[in-house]
Design a protein around this motif. Structure first.
Motif, mmCIF file in Angstrom:
data_model
loop_
_atom_site.group_PDB
_atom_site.id
_atom_site.type_symbol
_atom_site.label_atom_id
_atom_site.label_comp_id
_atom_site.label_asym_id
_atom_site.label_seq_id
_atom_site.Cartn_x
_atom_site.Cartn_y
_atom_site.Cartn_z
ATOM 1 N N THR A 5 0.991 4.756 2.899
ATOM 2 C CA THR A 5 1.327 3.571 1.555
ATOM 3 C C THR A 5 2.903 3.518 1.864
ATOM 4 O OG1 THR A 5 -0.238 4.597 0.177
ATOM 5 C CG2 THR A 5 1.442 2.432 -0.168
ATOM 6 N N VAL A 6 3.760 1.944 2.219
ATOM 7 C CA VAL A 6 4.518 1.683 1.965
ATOM 8 C C VAL A 6 4.999 0.668 1.092
ATOM 9 C CG1 VAL A 6 6.296 0.521 3.988
ATOM 10 C CG2 VAL A 6 4.608 1.958 4.903
ATOM 11 N N PHE A 7 6.136 0.496 0.385
ATOM 12 C CA PHE A 7 6.213 0.100 -0.631
ATOM 13 C C PHE A 7 7.541 -0.610 -0.461
ATOM 14 C CE2 PHE A 7 8.368 -1.567 -4.702
ATOM 15 C CZ PHE A 7 6.736 -2.427 -5.206
ATOM 16 N N ARG A 8 7.921 -1.466 0.069
ATOM 17 C CA ARG A 8 9.252 -2.345 -0.606
ATOM 18 C C ARG A 8 9.422 -3.677 -1.453
ATOM 19 N NH1 ARG A 8 12.361 -1.414 4.716
ATOM 20 N NH2 ARG A 8 10.480 -0.390 6.112
ATOM 21 N N THR A 9 10.745 -3.684 -1.935
ATOM 22 C CA THR A 9 10.942 -4.900 -2.990
ATOM 23 C C THR A 9 12.043 -5.949 -2.176
ATOM 24 O OG1 THR A 9 13.034 -3.348 -3.109
ATOM 25 C CG2 THR A 9 11.045 -3.096 -4.965
ATOM 26 N N ASP A 10 12.317 -5.450 -1.176
ATOM 27 C CA ASP A 10 12.550 -6.837 -0.464
ATOM 28 C C ASP A 10 11.542 -7.831 -0.022
ATOM 29 O OD1 ASP A 10 14.955 -5.045 0.124
ATOM 30 O OD2 ASP A 10 14.247 -4.468 1.867
ATOM 31 N N GLY A 11 11.635 -8.975 -0.641
ATOM 32 C CA GLY A 11 10.874 -10.160 -0.444
ATOM 33 C C GLY A 11 10.246 -10.558 -1.368
ATOM 34 N N LEU A 12 10.348 -9.753 -3.201
ATOM 35 C CA LEU A 12 9.882 -9.502 -4.142
ATOM 36 C C LEU A 12 11.032 -10.654 -4.500
ATOM 37 C CD1 LEU A 12 8.029 -7.044 -4.836
ATOM 38 C CD2 LEU A 12 7.469 -8.695 -4.617
ATOM 39 N N PRO A 13 11.406 -11.186 -6.054
ATOM 40 C CA PRO A 13 11.905 -12.598 -6.301
ATOM 41 C C PRO A 13 12.485 -10.585 -6.936
ATOM 42 C CG PRO A 13 9.823 -13.367 -6.641
ATOM 43 C CD PRO A 13 9.783 -12.121 -5.907
ATOM 44 N N GLU A 14 14.236 -11.461 -7.138
ATOM 45 C CA GLU A 14 15.303 -10.351 -7.207
ATOM 46 C C GLU A 14 14.364 -10.100 -9.240
ATOM 47 O OE1 GLU A 14 19.352 -11.358 -7.584
ATOM 48 O OE2 GLU A 14 19.145 -11.082 -4.704
ATOM 49 N N PRO A 15 14.759 -10.787 -9.473
ATOM 50 C CA PRO A 15 13.750 -10.150 -11.364
ATOM 51 C C PRO A 15 12.988 -9.686 -10.928
ATOM 52 C CG PRO A 15 14.362 -13.133 -11.323
ATOM 53 C CD PRO A 15 14.557 -11.590 -9.757
ATOM 54 N N ASP A 16 11.651 -9.040 -10.363
ATOM 55 C CA ASP A 16 10.774 -9.047 -10.212
ATOM 56 C C ASP A 16 11.345 -7.484 -9.735
ATOM 57 O OD1 ASP A 16 10.151 -10.828 -12.071
ATOM 58 O OD2 ASP A 16 8.994 -11.753 -9.879
ATOM 59 N N ARG A 17 12.211 -7.094 -8.918
ATOM 60 C CA ARG A 17 11.867 -6.028 -8.427
ATOM 61 C C ARG A 17 12.163 -4.759 -9.211
ATOM 62 N NH1 ARG A 17 16.012 -7.569 -3.622
ATOM 63 N NH2 ARG A 17 15.017 -9.923 -2.413
ATOM 64 N N PHE A 18 13.038 -4.860 -9.892
ATOM 65 C CA PHE A 18 12.653 -3.506 -11.247
ATOM 66 C C PHE A 18 11.429 -3.036 -11.191
ATOM 67 C CE2 PHE A 18 14.054 -0.207 -14.177
ATOM 68 C CZ PHE A 18 14.118 0.752 -13.400
ATOM 69 N N ASP A 19 10.998 -4.022 -12.214
ATOM 70 C CA ASP A 19 9.773 -3.950 -12.684
ATOM 71 C C ASP A 19 8.393 -2.937 -11.558
ATOM 72 O OD1 ASP A 19 10.912 -4.591 -14.919
ATOM 73 O OD2 ASP A 19 9.908 -6.645 -14.496
ATOM 74 N N ALA A 20 8.520 -3.789 -10.387
ATOM 75 C CA ALA A 20 7.416 -3.475 -9.271
ATOM 76 C C ALA A 20 7.593 -2.552 -8.487
ATOM 77 C CB ALA A 20 7.912 -4.508 -8.130
ATOM 78 N N HIS A 48 4.616 6.537 1.193
ATOM 79 C CA HIS A 48 3.439 7.442 1.212
ATOM 80 C C HIS A 48 2.740 8.118 2.079
ATOM 81 C CE1 HIS A 48 5.741 7.148 -3.076
ATOM 82 N NE2 HIS A 48 4.927 5.786 -2.943
ATOM 83 N N VAL A 49 2.968 9.545 2.091
ATOM 84 C CA VAL A 49 2.197 10.098 2.881
ATOM 85 C C VAL A 49 0.740 10.702 1.955
ATOM 86 C CG1 VAL A 49 1.821 11.325 5.497
ATOM 87 C CG2 VAL A 49 3.432 9.819 5.199
ATOM 88 N N SER A 50 -0.264 10.300 2.168
ATOM 89 C CA SER A 50 -1.625 11.546 1.873
ATOM 90 C C SER A 50 -2.216 12.544 2.205
ATOM 91 C CB SER A 50 -2.245 10.537 1.356
ATOM 92 O OG SER A 50 -2.333 9.476 -0.109
ATOM 93 N N LEU A 51 -1.900 13.716 2.630
ATOM 94 C CA LEU A 51 -2.516 14.850 3.214
ATOM 95 C C LEU A 51 -3.566 15.557 2.533
ATOM 96 C CD1 LEU A 51 0.870 16.267 4.374
ATOM 97 C CD2 LEU A 51 -0.482 14.471 6.009
ATOM 98 N N GLY A 52 -4.539 14.989 2.140
ATOM 99 C CA GLY A 52 -5.319 15.215 0.828
ATOM 100 C C GLY A 52 -4.674 15.300 0.311
ATOM 101 N N GLU A 172 6.155 13.680 7.657
ATOM 102 C CA GLU A 172 6.373 12.382 6.980
ATOM 103 C C GLU A 172 6.130 11.017 8.712
ATOM 104 O OE1 GLU A 172 7.857 8.261 6.622
ATOM 105 O OE2 GLU A 172 9.545 9.671 7.253
ATOM 106 N N ALA A 173 7.484 11.124 9.165
ATOM 107 C CA ALA A 173 7.248 10.905 10.350
ATOM 108 C C ALA A 173 6.430 10.283 11.754
ATOM 109 C CB ALA A 173 9.018 11.277 10.895
ATOM 110 N N ASP A 174 5.455 11.393 11.960
ATOM 111 C CA ASP A 174 4.460 11.601 12.313
ATOM 112 C C ASP A 174 3.356 11.015 11.936
ATOM 113 O OD1 ASP A 174 6.752 11.896 14.373
ATOM 114 O OD2 ASP A 174 5.982 14.252 14.315
ATOM 115 N N ALA A 175 3.444 10.508 10.922
ATOM 116 C CA ALA A 175 1.813 10.267 10.358
ATOM 117 C C ALA A 175 1.501 9.447 11.173
ATOM 118 C CB ALA A 175 2.338 9.327 8.692
ATOM 119 N N ALA A 176 1.991 8.150 11.594
ATOM 120 C CA ALA A 176 0.948 7.533 13.171
ATOM 121 C C ALA A 176 0.504 8.247 14.229
ATOM 122 C CB ALA A 176 1.608 6.505 13.348
ATOM 123 N N HIS A 177 0.583 9.574 14.479
ATOM 124 C CA HIS A 177 0.107 10.367 15.687
ATOM 125 C C HIS A 177 -0.978 11.108 14.880
ATOM 126 C CE1 HIS A 177 3.119 8.730 17.893
ATOM 127 N NE2 HIS A 177 3.989 9.113 17.187
#
Length: 325
Positions: A5-20, A48-52, A172-177
């Motif tokens: 799971t990847v989460f980024r505040t970039d792209g959100l309106p500035e006033p909403d970033r911290f709440d997000a 976030h990488v879920s391993l069980g 975490e770095a190799d999760a795609a493999h």
């Protein structure tokens, strides 16, 4: 691929970033009250990488303060141990009787079942952290002893600490493999490394003698709950209990049996009981076998004959000679 799971505040309106960001932390990590001096221009990225049952998180964010109050603990406790290292910036943590401030060469341990206060101050624009969350009941280290390590700086630059940090970062770095079936194995490895790291710093010997027996009890209960699953095998059983397949086989060998024979014997016993149940006479023999993990009727016949000296259809006919033709 494993669940990432990847989460980024970039792209959100500035006033909403911290709440997000606060909402993401509550959802993906633990419920806590957050504050920052950068609420309008807050920057945050989380992987976030879920391993069980184990979760590895790599975080980059503006300076932040966190408080998990007694009320929040009572309202929501996932019963996790959290072990984290701030790779850029400094982290302070106060929990229980411990209080510490660390940089990138040390790990800090916290417990979601206790209130705490924490702060991360960035080194430059942003702080960067690596965090692993492990269910407390997946570890062999006694809970009473773990409290001695809470909010105490633990070395991350060498020895087991360095191995743990490197393994988590690589996971975490190799999760795609990785394949989906790899997740529980990797989670078991991560949990065992955390266990070994904590036991090392507590100078503990081997786990208490009661641990293998308690583990066997839990595994046997798990097997009973999942007998109907055709995929029930040593790999998933070991992964569900955060142990290696080799250790699983050793546990059963200590009881004079094997994992395979235990699963097979219990499945066949369930089948035998249903074949002898007058309420289930209308249910075909092959359906009873399929219900308990034998998708192939030939495999069911062969296993049943080996265990009881006759095929399942014959067993039913003998049980109900006047009812079964």
């Amino acid at each position: 691929m494993v669940e990432v799971t990847v989460f980024r505040t970039d792209g959100l309106p500035e006033p909403d970033r911290f709440d997000a960001w606060c909402a993401m932390v509550a959802r993906a990590l633990v419920v806590t009250r957050l504050a920052t001096d950068h609420s309008r221009a807050f920057h945050g990225v989380a992987h976030h990488v879920s391993l069980g049952h184990v979760r590895v998180s790599v975080l980059e964010y503006s300076g932040i303060r966190s408080r998990r109050s007694p009320a929040l603990v009572r309202a929501c406790d996932p019963e996790l141990l959290q072990l984290g290292v701030t790779r850029s910036g400094r982290q302070s943590l106060a929990q229980g009787r411990g209080a510490a401030s660390t940089g990138g060469a040390e790990l800090l341990l916290s417990d979601t079942s206790q209130p705490y206060e924490a702060e991360v101050a960035p080194d430059g624009d942003h702080a960067r952290s690596l965090l692993v969350q492990v269910p407390r009941n997946s570890l062999t280290v006694p809970r009473a002893k773990v409290s001695a390590l809470i909010a105490r700086p633990l070395p991350a630059a060498d020895g087991l600490g360095a191995l743990l940090v490197q393994t988590l970062a690589r996971a975490e770095a190799d999760a795609a493999h990785y394949r989906p079936q790899d997740t529980h194995r990797l989670g078991a490895v991560a949990a065992q490394l955390v266990d070994a790291f904590l036991a090392h710093h507590l100078d503990l010997a081997d786990p208490p003698e009661s641990r293998p027996q308690a583990l066997l009890t839990a595994i046997n209960a798990f097997i009973d709950r999942h007998l109907a699953d055709p995929g029930l095998s040593p790999g998933p059983i070991a992964a569900a209990h955060h142990i290696s397949v080799r250790y699983l086989h050793r546990l059963f060998a200590s009881e004079g049996t094997t994992v395979g024979s235990t699963v097979r014997g219990r499945r066949l016993e369930r089948c035998r009981l249903e074949l002898a149940d007058p309420r289930l006479l209308a249910r075909p023999v092959r359906a009873i076998g399929a219900r308990w993990g034998y998708a192939n009727p030939a495999d069911f016949n062969r296993a049943f004959r080996a265990a009881y000296g006759m095929p399942p259809g014959e067993y039913r006919r003998r049980a109900f000679p006047s009812s079964v033709r």
